[in-house]
Write a protein that holds these residues in place. Sequence first.
Motif, short mmCIF file in Angstrom:
data_model
loop_
_atom_site.label_atom_id
_atom_site.label_comp_id
_atom_site.label_asym_id
_atom_site.label_seq_id
_atom_site.Cartn_x
_atom_site.Cartn_y
_atom_site.Cartn_z
N ILE A 107 0.90 -1.01 0.11
CA ILE A 107 -0.05 0.04 -0.04
C ILE A 107 0.78 1.08 0.05
O ILE A 107 0.67 2.42 -0.86
CB ILE A 107 -1.02 0.00 1.36
N TRP A 108 1.96 1.43 0.87
CA TRP A 108 3.14 2.45 0.78
C TRP A 108 3.53 2.72 -0.53
O TRP A 108 3.35 3.89 -0.89
CB TRP A 108 3.88 2.07 1.73
N ARG A 109 3.78 1.43 -1.26
CA ARG A 109 4.39 1.96 -2.66
C ARG A 109 3.40 2.46 -3.54
O ARG A 109 3.75 2.90 -4.35
CB ARG A 109 5.01 0.45 -3.21
N ALA A 110 2.45 2.04 -3.33
CA ALA A 110 1.26 2.56 -4.41
C ALA A 110 0.75 3.97 -3.96
O ALA A 110 0.79 4.98 -4.88
CB ALA A 110 0.07 1.62 -4.19
N GLU A 111 0.94 4.17 -2.74
CA GLU A 111 0.75 5.59 -2.03
C GLU A 111 1.81 6.59 -2.68
O GLU A 111 1.31 7.56 -3.05
CB GLU A 111 0.61 5.76 -0.59
N LEU A 114 -2.89 2.28 5.60
CA LEU A 114 -1.62 1.57 6.00
C LEU A 114 -1.80 0.87 7.26
O LEU A 114 -1.16 -0.11 7.64
CB LEU A 114 -0.40 2.76 6.18
N CYS A 115 -3.01 1.24 8.10
CA CYS A 115 -3.02 0.69 9.19
C CYS A 115 -4.29 -0.16 9.57
O CYS A 115 -5.10 -0.25 10.47
CB CYS A 115 -3.18 1.87 10.22
N GLU A 171 -0.97 0.58 16.31
CA GLU A 171 0.29 0.11 17.15
C GLU A 171 0.83 -1.30 16.47
O GLU A 171 2.05 -1.22 16.39
CB GLU A 171 -0.26 -0.02 18.53
N ARG A 172 0.13 -1.96 16.04
CA ARG A 172 0.46 -3.17 15.51
C ARG A 172 1.29 -3.02 14.09
O ARG A 172 2.21 -3.65 13.89
CB ARG A 172 -0.55 -4.26 15.19
N THR A 173 0.76 -2.01 13.46
CA THR A 173 1.31 -1.58 12.20
C THR A 173 2.69 -0.88 12.58
O THR A 173 3.74 -1.29 11.77
CB THR A 173 0.77 -0.53 11.36
N ALA A 201 10.56 0.58 5.46
CA ALA A 201 9.85 0.64 6.67
C ALA A 201 9.96 1.59 7.67
O ALA A 201 9.35 2.39 8.18
CB ALA A 201 10.01 -0.84 7.61
N ASP A 202 11.46 2.21 7.60
CA ASP A 202 11.61 3.54 8.33
C ASP A 202 11.09 4.85 7.56
O ASP A 202 10.45 5.60 8.26
CB ASP A 202 13.26 3.81 8.46
N GLU A 203 11.00 4.74 6.37
CA GLU A 203 10.16 5.75 5.81
C GLU A 203 8.73 5.82 6.23
O GLU A 203 8.11 7.03 6.38
CB GLU A 203 10.27 5.60 4.25
N VAL A 204 7.95 4.63 6.21
CA VAL A 204 6.60 4.53 6.60
C VAL A 204 6.59 5.02 7.82
O VAL A 204 5.65 5.95 8.29
CB VAL A 204 6.15 3.20 6.49
N LEU A 205 7.38 4.46 8.83
CA LEU A 205 7.17 4.82 10.27
C LEU A 205 7.53 6.52 10.34
O LEU A 205 6.77 7.19 11.25
CB LEU A 205 8.48 4.38 10.97
N ALA A 206 8.54 6.99 9.73
CA ALA A 206 8.47 8.42 9.55
C ALA A 206 7.41 9.23 9.19
O ALA A 206 6.66 10.20 9.75
CB ALA A 206 9.73 9.15 8.79
N TYR A 207 6.65 8.78 8.04
CA TYR A 207 5.43 9.47 7.39
C TYR A 207 4.20 9.19 8.62
O TYR A 207 3.57 10.18 8.70
CB TYR A 207 5.22 8.54 6.44
#
Length: 131
Positions: A58-62, A77-78, A83-85, A97-103
């Motif tokens: 989903i992140w890549r598509a976004e 994304l969640c 929290e589980r995500t 994964a770090d990029e998504v966490l920052a987002y």
Amino acid sequence: MDEDEWYARHGLHPADPEPVRELLRQQTALGPSNDSLLIHLAATQLFLRGDLADVLLIWRAERSSFDAGCSVEWQLLCGAGRERTLDHLRTLGTAEADEVLAYLAECDPEDVADFDVAERSRWYEHYYAGA
């Protein structure tokens, strides 16, 4: 195939997620030429499944185009819960994964506090039922 055709064929809860995943991969590969409405629908279908394995897809598509980025809200994304995500992404420990966490860390605290998977699922059900 457009959003309406995809929805008519698969509904909001497809029995098999693989066609949805393949659609997202195809749309992601199109970059700026992709269909952001179709991406939103596919991301919603995966959100409703709540499978953590779909978060990066989903992140890549976004991230594949400006319009997709505007269409796919952070909540998609969640699907397994915020929290589980976050825990899943931390476990992956990859740059992506770090990029998504920052987002996700940049999300409005009020939106985060109000986020509930069941409530958001009902919202998407209502949104697509009325489309």
